[in-house]
Design an enzyme around this catalytic site. Structure first.
Site, PDB file in Angstrom:
ATOM      1  N   GLY A  94     102.353   0.295  64.722  1.00 46.22           N
ATOM      2  CA  GLY A  94     100.994   0.737  64.985  1.00 46.22           C
ATOM      3  C   GLY A  94     100.008   0.195  63.972  1.00 46.22           C
ATOM      4  O   GLY A  94      98.860  -0.111  64.303  1.00 46.22           O
ATOM      5  N   GLN A 167      93.928   4.260  60.936  1.00 50.50           N
ATOM      6  CA  GLN A 167      94.203   2.829  61.103  1.00 50.50           C
ATOM      7  C   GLN A 167      93.020   2.091  61.723  1.00 50.50           C
ATOM      8  O   GLN A 167      92.782   0.920  61.405  1.00 50.50           O
ATOM      9  CB  GLN A 167      95.453   2.648  61.965  1.00 50.50           C
ATOM     10  CG  GLN A 167      96.730   3.128  61.274  1.00 50.50           C
ATOM     11  CD  GLN A 167      97.912   3.205  62.215  1.00 50.50           C
ATOM     12  OE1 GLN A 167      97.757   3.148  63.447  1.00 50.50           O
ATOM     13  NE2 GLN A 167      99.106   3.321  61.668  1.00 50.50           N
ATOM     14  N   ASP A 308     103.577  11.485  58.122  1.00 50.35           N
ATOM     15  CA  ASP A 308     104.874  10.800  58.138  1.00 50.35           C
ATOM     16  C   ASP A 308     105.989  11.578  57.442  1.00 50.35           C
ATOM     17  O   ASP A 308     107.163  11.343  57.721  1.00 50.35           O
ATOM     18  CB  ASP A 308     104.748   9.415  57.496  1.00 50.35           C
ATOM     19  CG  ASP A 308     104.080   8.414  58.429  1.00 50.35           C
ATOM     20  OD1 ASP A 308     103.979   8.708  59.639  1.00 50.35           O
ATOM     21  OD2 ASP A 308     103.657   7.348  57.954  1.00 50.35           O
ATOM     22  N   ARG A 382     112.037   7.775  61.384  1.00 49.81           N
ATOM     23  CA  ARG A 382     111.900   8.956  60.528  1.00 49.81           C
ATOM     24  C   ARG A 382     112.742  10.130  61.034  1.00 49.81           C
ATOM     25  O   ARG A 382     113.185  10.964  60.235  1.00 49.81           O
ATOM     26  CB  ARG A 382     110.431   9.343  60.385  1.00 49.81           C
ATOM     27  CG  ARG A 382     109.618   8.220  59.742  1.00 49.81           C
ATOM     28  CD  ARG A 382     108.345   8.677  59.098  1.00 49.81           C
ATOM     29  NE  ARG A 382     107.574   7.511  58.675  1.00 49.81           N
ATOM     30  CZ  ARG A 382     107.767   6.833  57.550  1.00 49.81           C
ATOM     31  NH1 ARG A 382     108.729   7.194  56.718  1.00 49.81           N
ATOM     32  NH2 ARG A 382     107.026   5.783  57.246  1.00 49.81           N
ATOM     33  N   LYS A 408     112.990  -0.308  61.253  1.00 50.95           N
ATOM     34  CA  LYS A 408     111.529  -0.352  61.379  1.00 50.95           C
ATOM     35  C   LYS A 408     110.845  -0.226  60.026  1.00 50.95           C
ATOM     36  O   LYS A 408     109.821  -0.870  59.780  1.00 50.95           O
ATOM     37  CB  LYS A 408     111.052   0.748  62.328  1.00 50.95           C
ATOM     38  CG  LYS A 408     109.568   0.693  62.630  1.00 50.95           C
ATOM     39  CD  LYS A 408     109.168   1.740  63.640  1.00 50.95           C
ATOM     40  CE  LYS A 408     107.765   1.491  64.165  1.00 50.95           C
ATOM     41  NZ  LYS A 408     106.728   1.494  63.149  1.00 50.95           N
TER      42      LYS A 408
END
Length: 431
Positions: A94, A167, A308, A382, A408
């Site tokens: 992303g 972002q 996260d 995660r 990732k």
């Protein structure tokens, strides 16, 4: 599909925390937008970082990969130019997608953004509104990442929501200083993930570009600036360290190395949250280790600034006394998977008591987790790592389906896990 069997064991030892993925993205982009040669040290080639490297190469940067560093010649430092039509493969990143969309509009021609997994489901409406306002041509496919854009970004005033994803703001911050006029970004809602904006502004300043931040309500951006090439070392990643710091909270004995205690990373909040839950941290230079001070206790965790690290903190909350409430975490639903649903489903399989809410979780602590069950990563790095840390407090082995998704962000996670004493085995279900 790859599965991993983990026998419960206590982790003990030292682990060098991987370099910050967030800072690596930013350093690569700043170096690639410069006029000269930069050397970026302490690089971990996760899938997301490779996506950003390849994206900047497609725009004309020359990037050479070595074992643990990059040599980057920026797009403005050599006669090589971006092709008139380029395909930018974001894989599942992303950050790569949302950072590169406005950056690609610095260059003539068209860009086609592609990716896989849930990336095509992540909202891009913020950029579509800008395209409409500036007359930039674009087309996209609903539910899949197949975005084609053609045009050049113009300086001006950009109104952006602050509670969708930082972002978008970072992508504009990278781009607007290079335009031939001044710009302003106005934030129209409460800003979430301020820490990521701090990281962006720090990286840009390190590479010679300055922006005025008016309390995260607006950003004043002078045009006609230049990124300066430099040598840069990427600091250790608190979002990855969180797994082993939470392992300490669960009774393991792991010393995390290469962490900057003065870091601006938002995920450094993991230390403050765990301290509220009765964990004491000992630190020396760049080494950090947590120790339980009695028993873990419940707290309130605000996920708005550190989404996260919520999955692994949920595992800690599941083994804490009382009921932990996780709030302001709705953005976890639009990550690699719906992380609120995934962490609830998989930890509950292990015997946790978690109730899913629209924008958070209610986690009532239990004394131990059961095991003897198959859990699924939901193909989310995660979630896979969270389940591995939770296994250290299980009574019986667990099997994690699709564990290889850790590539990732932290490709060597299970190597480090094994080195610390983790008892893991490739596992073929049904054989």
């Amino acid at each position: 599909m790859a599965n991993l069997k983990i026998n419960p064991s206590r982790l003990k030892g030292e682990v060098k925390i991987p370099p910050s993925k967030s800072m690596a993205h930013r350093a690569i982009i700043c170096a690639a937008l410069s006029e000269g040669l930069s050397i970026i040290e302490n690089i971990d080639y996760s899938d997301d970082i490779i996506a950003t490297i390849d994206a900047m190469k497609s725009l004309g940067a020359t990037i050479v990969r070595y074992k643990d560093h990059l040599e980057v010649i920026g797009v403005y430092g050599v006669p090589k130019k971006a092709k008139d039509f380029r395909i930018i493969d974001c894989n599942e990143s992303g950050s790569t997608l949302r950072f590169l969309v406005p950056i690609s509009l610095l260059f003539s021609g068209s860009s086609k953004f592609i990716g896989k997994g849930n990336l095509g489901k992540r909202p891009l409406t913020t950029y579509y509104n800008i395209f409409d306002n500036q007359g930039i041509e674009y087309s996209y496919e609903e539910g899949n990442l197949n975005l084609i854009i053609n045009g050049k970004l113009k300086p001006g005033v950009f109104e952006v929501e602050g509670n969708v994803s930082s972002q978008f703001i970072t992508g504009l911050l990278f781009t607007l200083p290079l335009l031939n006029g001044d710009s302003k970004i106005i934030i129209t809602t409460e800003m979430e993930s301020k820490g990521y904006i701090d990281l962006t502004l720090r990286a840009m300043s390190d590479f010679g570009v300055e922006i005025i931040n008016n309390n995260y309500r607006e950003f004043i951006i002078k045009g006609n600036q230049k990124y300066n090439a430099r040598n840069y070392r990427v600091e250790g990643d608190y979002s990855q360290a969180a797994f082993f710091l939470c392992a300490d909270a669960l009774g393991n004995d792991v010393l995390c190395q290469d962490l900057d205690l003065n870091s601006l990373q938002g995920d450094k909040e993991v230390i403050d949250i765990l301290e509220r839950m009765n964990v004491v941290f000992n630190s020396k230079d760049t080494d950090v280790k947590g120790i339980i001070n009695g028993e873990l206790i419940a707290t309130i965790i605000d996920g708005s600034q550190c989404p996260d690290i919520i999955p692994v903190l949920t595992a800690v909350a599941a083994l804490s006394k009382g009921t932990t409430e996780i709030i302001n975490a709705s953005r976890l639903r639009i990550k690699e998977c719906d992380r609120l649903a995934a962490v609830t489903s998989e930890l509950n399989k292990l015997g946790a008591k978690i109730i899913e809410k629209e924008d958070g979780l209610l986690v009532t602590g239990v004394e131990k987790l059961k095991g003897n069950v198959e859990v699924w990563s939901h193909k989310d790095h995660r979630i896979a790592m969270t389940l591995a840390i939770a296994s250290t407090r299980c009574e019986e082995p667990i099997v994690i389906k699709d564990y290889e998704c850790i590539a990732k962000s932290y490709p060597r996670f299970f190597d480090d896990f094994r080195t610390l004493g983790g008892d893991i085995h490739e596992w073929n279900v049904g054989k």
